[in-house]
Design a protein around this motif. Structure first.
Motif, PDB file in Angstrom:
ATOM      1  N   ASN A  77      26.227  55.072 -87.595  1.00  0.00           N
ATOM      2  CA  ASN A  77      27.443  55.690 -88.133  1.00  0.00           C
ATOM      3  C   ASN A  77      28.664  55.240 -87.325  1.00  0.00           C
ATOM      4  O   ASN A  77      28.546  54.873 -86.146  1.00  0.00           O
ATOM      5  CB  ASN A  77      27.349  57.216 -88.091  1.00  0.00           C
ATOM      6  CG  ASN A  77      26.375  57.764 -89.112  1.00  0.00           C
ATOM      7  OD1 ASN A  77      26.224  57.210 -90.190  1.00  0.00           O
ATOM      8  ND2 ASN A  77      25.702  58.849 -88.766  1.00  0.00           N
ATOM      9  N   TYR A  78      29.833  55.267 -87.965  1.00  0.00           N
ATOM     10  CA  TYR A  78      31.078  54.941 -87.265  1.00  0.00           C
ATOM     11  C   TYR A  78      32.219  55.711 -87.911  1.00  0.00           C
ATOM     12  O   TYR A  78      32.087  56.260 -89.019  1.00  0.00           O
ATOM     13  CB  TYR A  78      31.334  53.432 -87.299  1.00  0.00           C
ATOM     14  CG  TYR A  78      31.973  52.924 -88.575  1.00  0.00           C
ATOM     15  CD1 TYR A  78      33.304  52.488 -88.581  1.00  0.00           C
ATOM     16  CD2 TYR A  78      31.261  52.872 -89.774  1.00  0.00           C
ATOM     17  CE1 TYR A  78      33.889  52.020 -89.738  1.00  0.00           C
ATOM     18  CE2 TYR A  78      31.843  52.406 -90.931  1.00  0.00           C
ATOM     19  CZ  TYR A  78      33.158  51.981 -90.907  1.00  0.00           C
ATOM     20  OH  TYR A  78      33.751  51.533 -92.062  1.00  0.00           O
ATOM     21  N   ASN A  84      35.625  55.699 -89.847  1.00  0.00           N
ATOM     22  CA  ASN A  84      36.441  54.779 -90.640  1.00  0.00           C
ATOM     23  C   ASN A  84      37.925  55.057 -90.422  1.00  0.00           C
ATOM     24  O   ASN A  84      38.314  55.854 -89.560  1.00  0.00           O
ATOM     25  CB  ASN A  84      36.060  54.870 -92.120  1.00  0.00           C
ATOM     26  CG  ASN A  84      36.364  56.240 -92.724  1.00  0.00           C
ATOM     27  OD1 ASN A  84      37.069  57.064 -92.146  1.00  0.00           O
ATOM     28  ND2 ASN A  84      35.822  56.483 -93.908  1.00  0.00           N
ATOM     29  N   ASP A  85      38.784  54.398 -91.206  1.00  0.00           N
ATOM     30  CA  ASP A  85      40.236  54.533 -91.029  1.00  0.00           C
ATOM     31  C   ASP A  85      40.736  55.940 -91.319  1.00  0.00           C
ATOM     32  O   ASP A  85      41.840  56.309 -90.916  1.00  0.00           O
ATOM     33  CB  ASP A  85      40.963  53.531 -91.935  1.00  0.00           C
ATOM     34  CG  ASP A  85      40.708  52.089 -91.511  1.00  0.00           C
ATOM     35  OD1 ASP A  85      40.363  51.884 -90.331  1.00  0.00           O
ATOM     36  OD2 ASP A  85      40.851  51.177 -92.357  1.00  0.00           O
ATOM     37  N   THR A 142      33.127  60.105 -90.503  1.00  0.00           N
ATOM     38  CA  THR A 142      31.898  59.501 -90.002  1.00  0.00           C
ATOM     39  C   THR A 142      31.072  59.023 -91.185  1.00  0.00           C
ATOM     40  O   THR A 142      30.622  59.826 -92.010  1.00  0.00           O
ATOM     41  CB  THR A 142      31.093  60.506 -89.174  1.00  0.00           C
ATOM     42  OG1 THR A 142      31.898  60.946 -88.059  1.00  0.00           O
ATOM     43  CG2 THR A 142      29.816  59.875 -88.639  1.00  0.00           C
ATOM     44  N   ASN A 161      27.618  52.558 -91.175  1.00  0.00           N
ATOM     45  CA  ASN A 161      28.282  51.296 -90.847  1.00  0.00           C
ATOM     46  C   ASN A 161      27.753  50.183 -91.759  1.00  0.00           C
ATOM     47  O   ASN A 161      26.914  49.369 -91.378  1.00  0.00           O
ATOM     48  CB  ASN A 161      28.054  50.945 -89.380  1.00  0.00           C
ATOM     49  CG  ASN A 161      29.004  49.851 -88.911  1.00  0.00           C
ATOM     50  OD1 ASN A 161      29.674  49.200 -89.700  1.00  0.00           O
ATOM     51  ND2 ASN A 161      29.059  49.658 -87.604  1.00  0.00           N
ATOM     52  N   GLN A 194      29.309  47.224 -94.224  1.00  0.00           N
ATOM     53  CA  GLN A 194      30.570  46.516 -94.436  1.00  0.00           C
ATOM     54  C   GLN A 194      30.377  45.326 -95.376  1.00  0.00           C
ATOM     55  O   GLN A 194      29.292  44.753 -95.465  1.00  0.00           O
ATOM     56  CB  GLN A 194      31.122  46.002 -93.097  1.00  0.00           C
ATOM     57  CG  GLN A 194      31.250  47.033 -92.002  1.00  0.00           C
ATOM     58  CD  GLN A 194      32.434  47.951 -92.206  1.00  0.00           C
ATOM     59  OE1 GLN A 194      33.383  47.615 -92.906  1.00  0.00           O
ATOM     60  NE2 GLN A 194      32.399  49.123 -91.578  1.00  0.00           N
ATOM     61  N   SER A 203      35.788  47.167-102.556  1.00  0.00           N
ATOM     62  CA  SER A 203      35.538  48.298-101.656  1.00  0.00           C
ATOM     63  C   SER A 203      34.051  48.623-101.674  1.00  0.00           C
ATOM     64  O   SER A 203      33.331  48.273-102.619  1.00  0.00           O
ATOM     65  CB  SER A 203      36.342  49.529-102.077  1.00  0.00           C
ATOM     66  OG  SER A 203      35.965  49.959-103.374  1.00  0.00           O
ATOM     67  N   SER A 263      30.969  51.716-100.550  1.00  0.00           N
ATOM     68  CA  SER A 263      30.620  53.064-100.103  1.00  0.00           C
ATOM     69  C   SER A 263      29.108  53.129 -99.916  1.00  0.00           C
ATOM     70  O   SER A 263      28.355  52.397-100.561  1.00  0.00           O
ATOM     71  CB  SER A 263      31.069  54.125-101.114  1.00  0.00           C
ATOM     72  OG  SER A 263      30.391  53.961-102.348  1.00  0.00           O
TER      73      SER A 263
END
Length: 218
Positions: free
Chosen positions: A107-108, A110-111, A115, A118, A120, A130, A132
């Motif tokens: 997990n990270y 985002n902008d 949470t 991760n 990308q 985009s 998700s």
């Protein structure tokens, strides 16, 4: 000009060709001096719409697959690549990925300071793409990728999604990663074509473990 737009989905089993669309029970109410006039009953109307199935004619070679073959036990932020091989332009796709028990997606923040897993997009993406990712339970995640401008991914093969995973120290040997519920949306003349439903994929990733996983050492 058009006053009503209908969003429709064509089945991936439809063959390319011309299909009839019927309009019946058509009633039009005019305005006369600010009030409703006598209803106009229009005869039934039939038109034909051409359907192009991008999965025909060899385009079934367009597919998603797992490109990573090995990982290291006890390593954080390791990468599992999901690649797209496409003989046609592709604008969107989605899939479920199921990881072996014990392996998790990192997990990270985002902008938006949320949470999230991760997961990308790679440099094959365009500006409007985009992504998700949502956890479904039982080590299964759903990944959805789309383009609000119907842009196509660059290139014809290579990773499109990078998934950062944590591999437990206890893991070793070949571990199975599976992709299911795979749907690919081609781009036909600048618009979304008929969705391609890809069969499930299973792929073995070898986990190297100098400690031998659960086998005692020393």
């Amino acid at each position: 000009g058009a006053i009503v737009n209908l969003s429709v989905t064509a089945s991936s089993t439809m063959t390319s060709g011309s299909y009839a669309v019927d309009m019946t029970n058509i009633h039009i109410v005019p305005m006369a001096d600010g009030v409703q006039g006598d209803r106009i009953d229009q005869p039934d109307y039939t038109t034909n719409i051409n359907v192009t199935n991008a999965s025909e004619g060899g385009d079934a070679n367009t597919k998603l697959y797992v490109s990573t073959n090995s990982l290291v036990a006890g390593g954080d932020r390791q990468n599992i690549g999901i690649a797209l091989s496409n003989s046609i332009e592709v604008t969107a796709f989605q899939f479920d990925i199921t990881l072996p028990k014990g392996m998790t997606i990192e997990n990270y923040l985002n902008d938006d300071d949320e949470t999230v897993p991760n997961v990308q997009l790679t440099t094959r993406k365009k500006s409007s793409h985009s992504i998700s990712c949502n956890y479904r339970g039982d080590n299964r995640y759903t990944v959805v990728v789309l383009s609000m401008k119907n842009q196509a991914f660059g290139g014809n093969d290579g990773d499109v999604v990078s998934i950062k995973v944590n591999v437990p120290l206890s893991m070793s040997g070949n571990q199975q990663v599976s992709l299911s519920n795979i749907h690919i949306v081609p781009l036909v003349n600048g618009s979304q074509g008929i969705r391609i439903d890809q069969p499930d994929v299973t792929h073995d990733i070898n986990i190297s473990n100098e400690g031998g996983g659960d086998t005692p050492t020393g």
